[in-house]
Design a protein around this motif. Structure first.
Motif, PDB file in Angstrom:
ATOM      1  N   GLN A 264      10.394  64.184  19.696  1.00 20.76           N
ATOM      2  CA  GLN A 264      11.836  64.150  19.852  1.00 20.76           C
ATOM      3  C   GLN A 264      12.308  62.601  20.576  1.00 20.76           C
ATOM      4  OE1 GLN A 264      10.867  66.325  23.987  1.00 20.76           O
ATOM      5  NE2 GLN A 264      12.865  66.262  23.649  1.00 20.76           N
ATOM      6  N   ARG A 265      13.429  62.211  20.406  1.00 20.55           N
ATOM      7  CA  ARG A 265      13.845  60.623  20.963  1.00 20.55           C
ATOM      8  C   ARG A 265      13.928  60.991  22.399  1.00 20.55           C
ATOM      9  NH1 ARG A 265      16.079  57.027  17.473  1.00 20.55           N
ATOM     10  NH2 ARG A 265      14.795  57.568  15.217  1.00 20.55           N
ATOM     11  N   LEU A 266      13.255  60.002  23.085  1.00 18.97           N
ATOM     12  CA  LEU A 266      13.255  60.078  24.331  1.00 18.97           C
ATOM     13  C   LEU A 266      13.891  58.750  24.913  1.00 18.97           C
ATOM     14  CD1 LEU A 266       9.594  61.316  25.264  1.00 18.97           C
ATOM     15  CD2 LEU A 266      11.934  62.488  25.269  1.00 18.97           C
ATOM     16  N   LYS A 267      14.459  59.029  26.183  1.00 17.59           N
ATOM     17  CA  LYS A 267      14.906  57.512  26.830  1.00 17.59           C
ATOM     18  C   LYS A 267      13.798  57.074  27.674  1.00 17.59           C
ATOM     19  CE  LYS A 267      20.018  58.465  26.281  1.00 17.59           C
ATOM     20  NZ  LYS A 267      21.054  58.686  27.018  1.00 17.59           N
ATOM     21  N   ARG A 268      14.136  55.769  27.904  1.00 15.93           N
ATOM     22  CA  ARG A 268      13.144  55.015  28.893  1.00 15.93           C
ATOM     23  C   ARG A 268      13.960  54.563  30.116  1.00 15.93           C
ATOM     24  NH1 ARG A 268       7.678  53.627  27.137  1.00 15.93           N
ATOM     25  NH2 ARG A 268       7.269  54.656  25.116  1.00 15.93           N
ATOM     26  N   TYR A 269      13.369  54.740  30.984  1.00 21.25           N
ATOM     27  CA  TYR A 269      14.125  53.821  32.443  1.00 21.25           C
ATOM     28  C   TYR A 269      13.104  53.199  33.408  1.00 21.25           C
ATOM     29  CZ  TYR A 269      18.391  56.642  31.373  1.00 21.25           C
ATOM     30  OH  TYR A 269      19.257  57.252  30.919  1.00 21.25           O
ATOM     31  N   THR A 270      13.576  52.057  33.989  1.00 15.68           N
ATOM     32  CA  THR A 270      12.767  51.206  34.800  1.00 15.68           C
ATOM     33  C   THR A 270      13.273  51.226  36.301  1.00 15.68           C
ATOM     34  OG1 THR A 270      12.000  49.908  33.027  1.00 15.68           O
ATOM     35  CG2 THR A 270      11.667  48.977  35.214  1.00 15.68           C
TER      36      THR A 270
ATOM     37  N   ALA B 278       1.896  48.566  23.504  1.00 14.18           N
ATOM     38  CA  ALA B 278       1.852  49.156  22.291  1.00 14.18           C
ATOM     39  C   ALA B 278       2.392  48.620  21.108  1.00 14.18           C
ATOM     40  CB  ALA B 278       2.350  50.617  22.509  1.00 14.18           C
ATOM     41  N   MET B 279       3.661  47.979  21.386  1.00 12.14           N
ATOM     42  CA  MET B 279       4.521  47.103  20.357  1.00 12.14           C
ATOM     43  C   MET B 279       3.499  45.878  20.038  1.00 12.14           C
ATOM     44  SD  MET B 279       6.799  49.111  19.323  1.00 12.14           S
ATOM     45  CE  MET B 279       7.513  47.987  18.353  1.00 12.14           C
ATOM     46  N   GLY B 280       2.935  45.318  21.175  1.00 13.21           N
ATOM     47  CA  GLY B 280       2.260  44.036  20.762  1.00 13.21           C
ATOM     48  C   GLY B 280       1.019  44.312  19.721  1.00 13.21           C
ATOM     49  N   ILE B 281       0.350  45.480  19.843  1.00 13.96           N
ATOM     50  CA  ILE B 281      -0.869  45.949  18.844  1.00 13.96           C
ATOM     51  C   ILE B 281      -0.090  46.133  17.694  1.00 13.96           C
ATOM     52  CG2 ILE B 281      -2.473  47.545  18.572  1.00 13.96           C
ATOM     53  CD1 ILE B 281      -2.782  47.821  21.509  1.00 13.96           C
ATOM     54  N   TYR B 282       1.076  47.083  17.718  1.00 12.47           N
ATOM     55  CA  TYR B 282       1.740  47.263  16.293  1.00 12.47           C
ATOM     56  C   TYR B 282       1.996  46.141  15.478  1.00 12.47           C
ATOM     57  CZ  TYR B 282       5.679  49.322  13.558  1.00 12.47           C
ATOM     58  OH  TYR B 282       6.300  49.696  12.571  1.00 12.47           O
ATOM     59  N   ALA B 283       2.542  45.092  16.106  1.00 12.13           N
ATOM     60  CA  ALA B 283       3.182  43.814  15.686  1.00 12.13           C
ATOM     61  C   ALA B 283       1.765  43.072  14.959  1.00 12.13           C
ATOM     62  CB  ALA B 283       3.742  42.980  16.533  1.00 12.13           C
ATOM     63  N   SER B 284       0.734  42.968  15.648  1.00  7.10           N
ATOM     64  CA  SER B 284      -0.450  42.480  15.316  1.00  7.10           C
ATOM     65  C   SER B 284      -0.916  42.906  13.960  1.00  7.10           C
ATOM     66  CB  SER B 284      -1.451  42.345  16.206  1.00  7.10           C
ATOM     67  OG  SER B 284      -1.100  41.567  17.554  1.00  7.10           O
ATOM     68  N   CYS B 285      -0.873  44.303  13.755  1.00 13.07           N
ATOM     69  CA  CYS B 285      -1.320  45.176  12.915  1.00 13.07           C
ATOM     70  C   CYS B 285      -0.314  44.877  11.465  1.00 13.07           C
ATOM     71  CB  CYS B 285      -1.825  46.519  13.050  1.00 13.07           C
ATOM     72  SG  CYS B 285      -2.785  46.976  14.019  1.00 13.07           S
ATOM     73  N   GLN B 286       0.823  44.794  11.855  1.00 17.38           N
ATOM     74  CA  GLN B 286       1.958  44.679  10.963  1.00 17.38           C
ATOM     75  C   GLN B 286       1.535  43.307  10.197  1.00 17.38           C
ATOM     76  OE1 GLN B 286       5.651  43.559  12.579  1.00 17.38           O
ATOM     77  NE2 GLN B 286       6.668  45.050  10.927  1.00 17.38           N
ATOM     78  N   PHE B 287       1.313  42.023  11.070  1.00 16.55           N
ATOM     79  CA  PHE B 287       1.249  40.710  10.415  1.00 16.55           C
ATOM     80  C   PHE B 287       0.002  40.513   9.848  1.00 16.55           C
ATOM     81  CE2 PHE B 287       4.514  39.368  13.517  1.00 16.55           C
ATOM     82  CZ  PHE B 287       5.448  38.780  12.695  1.00 16.55           C
ATOM     83  N   PHE B 288      -1.300  41.399  10.454  1.00 14.90           N
ATOM     84  CA  PHE B 288      -2.690  41.400   9.649  1.00 14.90           C
ATOM     85  C   PHE B 288      -2.549  41.927   8.346  1.00 14.90           C
ATOM     86  CE2 PHE B 288      -6.979  42.486   9.275  1.00 14.90           C
ATOM     87  CZ  PHE B 288      -7.656  41.321   9.353  1.00 14.90           C
ATOM     88  N   GLY B 289      -1.717  43.018   8.065  1.00 15.25           N
ATOM     89  CA  GLY B 289      -1.572  43.691   6.890  1.00 15.25           C
ATOM     90  C   GLY B 289      -0.897  42.792   5.886  1.00 15.25           C
TER      91      GLY B 289
ATOM     92  N   ALA C 193      10.245  53.104  16.086  1.00 12.74           N
ATOM     93  CA  ALA C 193      10.804  54.086  16.951  1.00 12.74           C
ATOM     94  C   ALA C 193       9.596  55.266  17.519  1.00 12.74           C
ATOM     95  CB  ALA C 193      12.096  54.867  16.426  1.00 12.74           C
ATOM     96  N   LEU C 194       8.957  55.509  16.477  1.00 13.64           N
ATOM     97  CA  LEU C 194       7.761  56.389  16.844  1.00 13.64           C
ATOM     98  C   LEU C 194       6.671  55.759  17.884  1.00 13.64           C
ATOM     99  CD1 LEU C 194       6.911  57.792  13.146  1.00 13.64           C
ATOM    100  CD2 LEU C 194       7.925  59.229  15.353  1.00 13.64           C
ATOM    101  N   VAL C 195       6.401  54.519  17.596  1.00 18.71           N
ATOM    102  CA  VAL C 195       5.732  53.822  18.606  1.00 18.71           C
ATOM    103  C   VAL C 195       6.360  53.772  19.932  1.00 18.71           C
ATOM    104  CG1 VAL C 195       4.619  51.545  19.272  1.00 18.71           C
ATOM    105  CG2 VAL C 195       4.734  52.098  16.854  1.00 18.71           C
ATOM    106  N   SER C 196       7.704  53.689  20.150  1.00 20.29           N
ATOM    107  CA  SER C 196       8.294  53.640  21.400  1.00 20.29           C
ATOM    108  C   SER C 196       8.233  54.734  22.159  1.00 20.29           C
ATOM    109  CB  SER C 196       9.848  53.224  21.195  1.00 20.29           C
ATOM    110  OG  SER C 196      10.508  53.312  22.376  1.00 20.29           O
ATOM    111  N   ASN C 197       8.445  56.151  21.245  1.00 22.33           N
ATOM    112  CA  ASN C 197       8.609  57.549  21.757  1.00 22.33           C
ATOM    113  C   ASN C 197       7.077  57.851  22.025  1.00 22.33           C
ATOM    114  OD1 ASN C 197      11.143  57.876  21.431  1.00 22.33           O
ATOM    115  ND2 ASN C 197      10.865  59.745  20.277  1.00 22.33           N
ATOM    116  N   ILE C 198       6.094  57.485  21.336  1.00 26.86           N
ATOM    117  CA  ILE C 198       4.786  57.889  21.718  1.00 26.86           C
ATOM    118  C   ILE C 198       4.147  57.012  22.661  1.00 26.86           C
ATOM    119  CG2 ILE C 198       2.417  58.335  21.012  1.00 26.86           C
ATOM    120  CD1 ILE C 198       3.896  58.901  18.361  1.00 26.86           C
ATOM    121  N   ALA C 199       4.469  55.695  22.886  1.00 25.60           N
ATOM    122  CA  ALA C 199       3.673  54.981  23.831  1.00 25.60           C
ATOM    123  C   ALA C 199       3.955  55.500  25.532  1.00 25.60           C
ATOM    124  CB  ALA C 199       4.096  53.316  24.137  1.00 25.60           C
ATOM    125  N   PRO C 200       3.035  55.451  26.273  1.00 25.22           N
ATOM    126  CA  PRO C 200       2.936  55.983  27.836  1.00 25.22           C
ATOM    127  C   PRO C 200       3.917  54.977  28.396  1.00 25.22           C
ATOM    128  CG  PRO C 200       0.665  55.763  26.842  1.00 25.22           C
ATOM    129  CD  PRO C 200       1.450  55.166  25.882  1.00 25.22           C
TER     130      PRO C 200
END
Length: 447
Positions: free
Chosen positions: A386-392, A333-344, A319-326
């Motif tokens: 703060q929790r932000l919403k995203r729209y496309t 951002a989530m792709g990098i995050y997931a790669s770090c998760q598995f590398f860990g 949720a923090l990654v989602s909020n902070i990512a531009p």
């Protein structure tokens, strides 16, 4: 949600869960069951538990990008077949080395990005969060199910039974992809679901995101490290592998209560303070394990505390990654995050087994506790968000820049980004101040 969205959500969630079960069911049993192989060693056990993480980490982003070029379903099918091949290699292995090779092949089926992108293609913008939520909840439960199923299946059929079951299920999932999962009739904007190569360098330099990437790497390093040792401790306390599911059930129930209490506290306590408290809790667990792990009750208390803290961090980091990512770069951002998760996970298996082989498990836990102290400095530098919403928002190239400027001036808009190649504007907004319907009407934007 309409029938296609429901079918897509539940079928893709089912595929994702079966794949994750295959990766996770080995974790609570490998340290004990691996002793049957003639080439048993602590190093190979660590690789067998965490080895899948290396290939997952290396292929997570490339497979996601490739799905955008040749299609989602072909990549998902390829990944499932790789997973099935790896499962079968491990099932029929007569040495632990071949089990490790099978685990590396399992990890090569890195289809997370393609599944989430296909879910996006099969859902309307308003319903997309619900579809993603269904898949996300299923992923979360897969780990808990694996902890209970792994020891049970291993007791009856051995490691071979676990690998055979996951291999067969992966092949069945291929048929599900072909005949149950709907075919996408459009390609959704990919900025919030798929990684984009050109974004990666920029995001790797983002000071807040890099703290979260390193945090999830350490978190999954620690949980893999824990499972290299905990099953052996239970056996040493006269709890055979066949009964380990009972211990994990107690741990999971206690940790769920603990997580609920932490979520309630989150309404009154600063978010970063709770994250730091969770990291401190993990450090305390490993410090205590380095001193004493010969009492079953003491072990259950420590492992329950570990999972309470782990679950809180695991739930909050994405949720923090989602909020902070531009805006428009959440997929990268989530792709990098997931790669770090598995590398860990890979690092946890390798480092834990190496240190324990030469110095003993006490040193593993002591160093893990020190790592948690260093980790506290990473978490301390995070900013509460703060929790932000995203729209496309769909737009056309001739009016996009003007529309982007107008959007940026509206109340509640925190970030906006126009992607010409997709013909969309991504925005992050404060949901309490921003009215999406009014914005569409005033700016003549499509639904």
């Amino acid at each position: 949600m309409n029938s296609i969205e429901l079918r897509a959500a539940f079928s893709l969630a089912f595929i994702y869960v079966l794949r994750m079960l295959g990766l996770f069911m080995i974790m609570p049993v490998m340290a004990v069951a691996a002793r049957e192989y003639p080439d048993y060693s602590a190093m190979l056990v660590g690789l067998a538990i965490g080895g899948y993480g290396l290939t997952q980490a290396l292929l997570q982003i490339p497979m996601g990008v490739l799905s955008d070029k040749i299609g989602r379903k072909p990549i998902i099918i390829f990944g499932l077949l790789m997973f099935a091949i790896g499962s079968l290699v491990a099932a029929f292995a007569d040495t632990l080395v071949w089990v490790v090779i099978g685990r590396f092949l399992q990890g090569a089926g890195a289809i997370a990005g393609a599944i989430m992108a296909l879910a996006g293609d099969l859902s309307r913008e308003k319903q997309r969060p619900k579809v993603m939520a269904i898949i996300g909840v299923a992923i979360g439960f897969s780990f808990y199910i694996a902890l209970l199923l792994g020891p049970t299946i291993a007791n009856i059929y051995g490691l071979k039974g676990i690998f055979l079951a996951t291999g067969v299920l992966a092949i069945l999932c291929v048929f599900m992809v072909l005949w149950v999962v709907p075919n996408a009739k459009h390609v959704a904007p990919k900025g919030d679901t798929l990684p984009v190569i050109k974004d990666i360098k920029v995001l790797l330099a983002h000071p807040q995101l890099i703290r979260l990437d390193m945090s999830v790497l350490i978190l999954h390093m620690l949980i893999t490290l824990l499972f290299v040792h905990i099953p052996k401790f239970f056996v040493a306390l006269n709890w055979p592998l066949s009964l380990h599911w009972q211990l994990y059930l107690v741990v999971l129930l206690v940790s769920i209560v603990g997580l609920a209490l932490m979520m309630a506290a989150a309404r009154k306590i600063n978010q970063v303070s709770l994250l730091m408290a969770s990291v401190f809790g993990l450090g305390l667990v490993f410090a205590m394990l380095s001193i004493e792990h010969s009492s079953l009750l003491w072990l259950l208390v420590l492992v329950s505390l570990f999972f309470t803290c782990f679950n809180y961090l695991e739930a909050n980091f994405p949720a923090l990654v989602s909020n902070i990512a531009p805006a428009g770069k959440k997929g990268s951002a989530m792709g990098i995050y997931a790669s770090c998760q598995f590398f860990g996970a890979f690092l946890g298996g390798v480092s834990s087994s190496m240190i324990s082989q030469y110095f003993g498990s006490q040193w593993v836990f002591a160093l893990a506790a020190v790592l948690c102290v260093l980790w506290l400095y990473l978490i301390k530098g995070l900013h509460s968000t703060q929790r932000l919403k995203r729209y496309t928002l769909k737009t056309t190239s001739h009016n996009a820049e003007h529309t982007l400027g107008q959007l940026s001036d509206l109340d509640g808009v925190e970030d906006a980004n126009f992607i010409p190649s997709e013909g969309v504007i991504y925005i992050k907004v404060d949901g309490q101040k921003f009215d999406i319907q009014r914005a569409r009407e005033s700016l003549n934007l499509e639904e």
